[in-house]
Design a protein around this motif. Sequence first.
Motif, short mmCIF file in Angstrom:
data_model
loop_
_atom_site.label_atom_id
_atom_site.label_comp_id
_atom_site.label_asym_id
_atom_site.label_seq_id
_atom_site.Cartn_x
_atom_site.Cartn_y
_atom_site.Cartn_z
N ASP A 160 -1.08 4.07 18.12
CA ASP A 160 -2.34 3.80 18.81
C ASP A 160 -3.03 2.58 18.20
O ASP A 160 -3.30 2.53 17.00
CB ASP A 160 -3.24 5.02 18.71
N GLY A 161 -3.34 1.59 19.05
CA GLY A 161 -4.03 0.39 18.59
C GLY A 161 -5.32 0.14 19.34
O GLY A 161 -5.79 -1.02 19.40
N THR A 162 -5.89 1.20 19.91
CA THR A 162 -7.08 1.04 20.74
C THR A 162 -8.27 0.51 19.92
O THR A 162 -9.00 -0.39 20.37
CB THR A 162 -7.45 2.37 21.40
N GLU A 163 -8.48 1.05 18.74
CA GLU A 163 -9.63 0.62 17.92
C GLU A 163 -9.48 -0.83 17.49
O GLU A 163 -10.45 -1.59 17.51
CB GLU A 163 -9.76 1.53 16.71
N LYS A 164 -8.29 -1.21 17.08
CA LYS A 164 -8.06 -2.59 16.67
C LYS A 164 -8.27 -3.54 17.84
O LYS A 164 -8.87 -4.63 17.69
CB LYS A 164 -6.64 -2.74 16.13
N PHE A 165 -7.84 -3.14 19.01
CA PHE A 165 -8.04 -3.95 20.21
C PHE A 165 -9.53 -4.11 20.51
O PHE A 165 -10.00 -5.22 20.84
CB PHE A 165 -7.33 -3.30 21.40
N ASP A 175 -14.30 -7.51 20.85
CA ASP A 175 -15.70 -7.76 20.51
C ASP A 175 -15.87 -9.11 19.83
O ASP A 175 -16.84 -9.84 20.09
CB ASP A 175 -16.21 -6.63 19.62
N ASN A 176 -14.92 -9.48 18.96
CA ASN A 176 -14.98 -10.79 18.30
C ASN A 176 -14.84 -11.92 19.31
O ASN A 176 -15.53 -12.95 19.21
CB ASN A 176 -13.88 -10.90 17.24
N ILE A 177 -13.96 -11.73 20.28
CA ILE A 177 -13.77 -12.76 21.30
C ILE A 177 -15.05 -12.96 22.11
O ILE A 177 -15.45 -14.09 22.42
CB ILE A 177 -12.58 -12.40 22.21
N ASP A 179 -14.27 -9.87 30.70
CA ASP A 179 -13.52 -10.17 31.92
C ASP A 179 -12.02 -10.10 31.64
O ASP A 179 -11.58 -9.86 30.52
CB ASP A 179 -13.92 -11.53 32.48
N ALA A 180 -11.22 -10.33 32.70
CA ALA A 180 -9.77 -10.19 32.58
C ALA A 180 -9.18 -11.20 31.60
O ALA A 180 -8.25 -10.87 30.84
CB ALA A 180 -9.13 -10.35 33.95
N ALA A 181 -9.69 -12.43 31.58
CA ALA A 181 -9.16 -13.44 30.67
C ALA A 181 -9.39 -13.05 29.22
O ALA A 181 -8.52 -13.24 28.36
CB ALA A 181 -9.81 -14.80 30.97
N GLN A 182 -10.56 -12.50 28.92
CA GLN A 182 -10.84 -12.06 27.54
C GLN A 182 -9.97 -10.88 27.14
O GLN A 182 -9.53 -10.79 25.99
CB GLN A 182 -12.32 -11.70 27.44
N ALA A 202 -7.34 -10.85 24.06
CA ALA A 202 -7.36 -9.82 23.02
C ALA A 202 -5.99 -9.15 22.88
O ALA A 202 -5.54 -8.86 21.75
CB ALA A 202 -8.43 -8.78 23.35
N LEU A 203 -5.30 -8.92 23.97
CA LEU A 203 -3.97 -8.30 23.90
C LEU A 203 -2.98 -9.21 23.16
O LEU A 203 -2.22 -8.75 22.30
CB LEU A 203 -3.46 -8.01 25.32
N LEU A 204 -2.99 -10.49 23.50
CA LEU A 204 -2.06 -11.41 22.83
C LEU A 204 -2.42 -11.59 21.36
O LEU A 204 -1.53 -11.74 20.51
CB LEU A 204 -2.07 -12.76 23.56
N THR A 205 -3.71 -11.55 21.05
CA THR A 205 -4.11 -11.62 19.63
C THR A 205 -3.61 -10.41 18.88
O THR A 205 -3.16 -10.52 17.73
CB THR A 205 -5.64 -11.72 19.53
N LEU A 206 -3.67 -9.25 19.49
CA LEU A 206 -3.15 -8.04 18.86
C LEU A 206 -1.64 -8.12 18.66
O LEU A 206 -1.12 -7.66 17.63
CB LEU A 206 -3.50 -6.82 19.74
N VAL A 207 -0.93 -8.74 19.61
CA VAL A 207 0.52 -8.92 19.45
C VAL A 207 0.81 -9.78 18.22
O VAL A 207 1.73 -9.49 17.44
CB VAL A 207 1.13 -9.54 20.72
#
Length: 526
Positions: free
Chosen positions: A206-211, A216-218, A498-501, A505-510
């Motif tokens: 689970d990576g929901t909290e990290k995401f 939020d930072n973005i 929004d969708a771009a953010q 965030a997903l790619l940053t988590l990757v």
Amino acid sequence: MRDAERCRNGESAPLVAQNDKGFDGLIPQLFTSLPALNEAVSCLAQTTTYFTGCFSDYAVEPSTRDSADSVVHAQELETFSSVQTEDTVISDHPFSSESTSTLAESSSLVNATSANHVGIARATAGDPSENTGVIVHSNHNGQNGISMFQGAEAILVMRIIWSTEFSQSLKTKNLRLIERAQRTVRGSADDIGWLKRDPEMPPVEDGTEKFAEILDNIRHGLHKLPNTMVYLLVPGLFSNHGPLYFVSTKTSFSKLGLTCHIAKIHSEASVEKNAKEIKDYIEEIYWGSKKRVLLLGHSKGGVDAAAALSIYWSDLKDKVAGLAIAQSPYGGSPIASDILREGQLGDYVNIRKLMEILICKVIKGDMQALEDLTYKRRKEFLKKHHLPRELPVVSFHTEAGITPAVLATLSHIAHAELPLTAPLSDGQPARLPVVMPLGAVMAACAQLLRVRYSEKSDGVVARCDAEAPGSVVVRPKRKLDHAWMVYSSLNDDPSEADAAQVCEALLTLVVEVGQKKRRELSMKDE
């Protein structure tokens, strides 16, 4: 008189009568005593002759193998039917003149019946496997058919055989109807969530909290995506007919100084065909920029991208930095399965036929594209091809809202240029936004899946089927439908990302998951 005298002498009365013309048979003396019975026998003989003519020239073929018991029985019948005694002289009877013809007809009837019974006895004495009841022409001398009783017996046997076959056929049809009814009622209930139940699949994290922290930072202006990579966005099904698919995300990445591409693939092609195209796309980007590629696939695009890395990992492992799949039916889609599965929705409202016309005729695609998203095909594919364990993967899935406000949501999917209108100050022609009520469609599908299967979904993909085994999973609580990730809404809440953010965030988590994996591998090597 003779009968009485014989009784006094202890002799038995004869049971067989013989006439002057040589006809013999089994005729009880009662028939020779009562004229009324003689007439009945004559009528019966004539009726038998009539019915015999209806079955003329056919008899049961006797078997070539006769058992000893049947031969003995046949001989006994022949002996019994031809018994003659010197005491049976009809001329002594007062009614002999009237009964002679009757006895002749009756004797002939009984002899014919006796002969036919002998043939049946011999036919049934052989191997049961040879007694197939084949109807052939009779070779009995002096007979032109089988008796009424034998014909009735054959008809009875045929009716029994027909009844048995009909019962078996009816039973088979009933079983098929029951199986189809069960499939209709169960639908995809046994397939949804199969990835989590498969013991061979690696567990997820689970990576929901990290995401949420990264997002939020973005939103506060802190961007961590490196410009040392190239970002490739892989669109999903029907994306070729949505000009704004991923456009807002690409525009946002470009403003951040990041190199971003949208894969130009035929989204309505099969998974394996698109996997080859994505593999070629990655290699072209890598050899042109000397930068590794980070992929994000939405819906079927995530399945296509994962297939490319699973099949061609040996060629791509030095060229790919990671993968994010967003709202992808990695384990399969209940919507696709129910459309194509026999006995489901596609059978009753012709949805399957309409999809074939839409995909194959209208947009010149391949029906295989939809079939590859069914549970059956996904199970077959994932048993053969697994994502590499060293590859950092993030899975993202959501649940669609079904409130009345969602039903009124319109999605901006394209622009219609108006050349007749005066151009704007920047020289561009005026554009009219093309909108569709995708939110309402997704909400209706999500409600259907919720009622039928008790599963949460984004309207197309059940949440439990969107988690790739071994990946880091993001499960946001925010209500987002399947189309939100790629098509902006006309009434988006500015207080929400929004969708771009979300894609950023997903790619940053990757990237962070990849760094963590490399540290773990280096520690193991040490």
